[in-house]
Design an enzyme around this catalytic site. Structure first.
Site, PDB file in Angstrom:
ATOM      1  N   SER A 245     -23.119 -11.970  -9.827  1.00  0.00           N
ATOM      2  CA  SER A 245     -23.619 -10.614 -10.004  1.00  0.00           C
ATOM      3  C   SER A 245     -22.743  -9.662  -9.195  1.00  0.00           C
ATOM      4  O   SER A 245     -21.921 -10.087  -8.379  1.00  0.00           O
ATOM      5  CB  SER A 245     -25.067 -10.520  -9.524  1.00  0.00           C
ATOM      6  OG  SER A 245     -25.131 -10.742  -8.121  1.00  0.00           O
TER       7      SER A 245
ATOM      8  N   ASP B 282     -22.022 -11.230 -14.240  1.00  0.00           N
ATOM      9  CA  ASP B 282     -23.402 -11.069 -14.692  1.00  0.00           C
ATOM     10  C   ASP B 282     -23.882  -9.646 -14.411  1.00  0.00           C
ATOM     11  O   ASP B 282     -23.754  -9.150 -13.291  1.00  0.00           O
ATOM     12  CB  ASP B 282     -24.285 -12.087 -13.958  1.00  0.00           C
ATOM     13  CG  ASP B 282     -25.708 -12.117 -14.459  1.00  0.00           C
ATOM     14  OD1 ASP B 282     -25.928 -11.832 -15.653  1.00  0.00           O
ATOM     15  OD2 ASP B 282     -26.614 -12.439 -13.657  1.00  0.00           O
TER      16      ASP B 282
ATOM     17  N   HIS C  74     -36.460 -10.767 -14.860  1.00  0.00           N
ATOM     18  CA  HIS C  74     -35.746 -11.426 -13.771  1.00  0.00           C
ATOM     19  C   HIS C  74     -36.722 -11.782 -12.657  1.00  0.00           C
ATOM     20  O   HIS C  74     -37.739 -11.126 -12.476  1.00  0.00           O
ATOM     21  CB  HIS C  74     -34.662 -10.501 -13.197  1.00  0.00           C
ATOM     22  CG  HIS C  74     -33.519 -10.283 -14.134  1.00  0.00           C
ATOM     23  ND1 HIS C  74     -33.170  -9.034 -14.606  1.00  0.00           N
ATOM     24  CD2 HIS C  74     -32.640 -11.156 -14.694  1.00  0.00           C
ATOM     25  CE1 HIS C  74     -32.122  -9.155 -15.399  1.00  0.00           C
ATOM     26  NE2 HIS C  74     -31.784 -10.416 -15.472  1.00  0.00           N
ATOM     27  N   GLY C  75     -36.377 -12.814 -11.909  1.00  0.00           N
ATOM     28  CA  GLY C  75     -37.201 -13.182 -10.766  1.00  0.00           C
ATOM     29  C   GLY C  75     -38.394 -14.028 -11.169  1.00  0.00           C
ATOM     30  O   GLY C  75     -38.449 -14.596 -12.258  1.00  0.00           O
TER      31      GLY C  75
END
Length: 287
Positions: free
Chosen positions: A50, A85, A178-179
């Protein structure tokens, strides 16, 4: 083996109704753990950084070179894709310049016309250098390096227009986040995924793969998802194994505080997680 781009690998996955794992790296241990898992399963793998992880480690050039040198030292023979990403416009261009073989330009938070124009520019630049491009339409819920999405569903017509630019794989919001997933999460929207798969032959990407029930992921793969992003699941496995090591007092036994010993259980846990996920993605072994 040198890096490859993702074009044939993910096109084959879409046609074969299986997926290839895209695993985020955060440091040397993460890189070694991911590569070890892929090598032991003898499957291609996409290692991605990322924007935040690249900044944490130094810059895109450092990350790219680190992964390449780890591949060399570990004698990695499976195909490896080096991917950015959730990159913004500037990050995508920096990663291209640094020698990544695949980049994601995430313009979902821009007005569609701007997302379209910038995706088109990144595709032209990347393809001139034989680099794959992933684009995104429809927000992925949660937060990724400051890019926050509410998890809305991708508009099918907009997704088709972005796909027609020649992107090599496309991330579309279908209720994924996400997460860690909250208890009241409603699950993936397979009706929207089917609508997308019917008009888009580009390999589709499922972000937020950590935490989605396995049966839902497997169903999504059969419907056209060819790239599965995994990050949180590896982070949780690393944290749990490290916590267990410390709570057992292992860091206070002899030289158990040595970072090479302290980080080993967590690193092994990442490899185990990578191998487990590869199994249920159905990624076939090479050869």
């Amino acid at each position: 083996m040198s890096f490859v781009n993702g074009n044939k690998i993910f096109a084959d996955a879409r046609k074969g109704h299986y997926a290839v794992g895209a695993f985020n790296t955060n440091n040397l241990e993460w890189t070694r753990a991911i590569l070890k898992g892929a090598q032991e399963k003898n499957v291609p793998v996409l290692i991605q950084s990322s924007m935040g992880a690249a900044k944490y480690m130094g810059d895109y050039q450092l990350v790219r070179n680190m992964v390449e040198q780890v591949m060399r030292s570990m004698n990695i023979t499976v195909p490896v894709i080096m991917h950015l990403d959730h990159g913004n416009y500037e990050a995508a261009k920096e990663a291209i310049a640094a020698g990544y073989t695949s980049v994601m330009f995430d313009g979902h938070d821009l007005p569609f016309e701007e997302n379209y124009a910038k995706t088109k520019e990144i595709v032209e630049l990347a393809h001139s250098k034989n680099i794959s491009v992933e684009a995104e339409v429809g927000s992925i819920g949660g937060e990724e390096d400051g890019i926050i999405g509410a998890g809305e569903l991708a508009d099918v017509e907009e997704a088709k227009k972005i796909a027609d630019l020649g992107v090599d794989y496309l991330a579309c919001g279908i209720g994924n986040i996400h997460g860690q997933y909250p208890a009241n999460w409603q699950g993936l929207n397979f009706d929207r995924l089917q609508e997308l798969a019917d008009v888009i032959k580009t390999p589709l990407v499922l972000h937020g793969g950590s935490g989605i029930p396995q049966d839902q992921v497997v169903k999504a793969i059969k419907m056209g998802v060819a790239k599965l992003n995994i990050n949180t699941e590896c982070q949780l496995a690393f944290a749990a194994a490290t916590r267990k090591y410390i709570e057992a007092g292992k860091d206070q036994e002899g030289k158990g505080f040595d970072p090479r010993k302290l980080l080993a259980p967590g690193t092994d846990a990442i490899t185990d997680t990578v191998k487990e996920i590869i199994d249920w993605m159905g990624t076939p072994a090479i050869g």
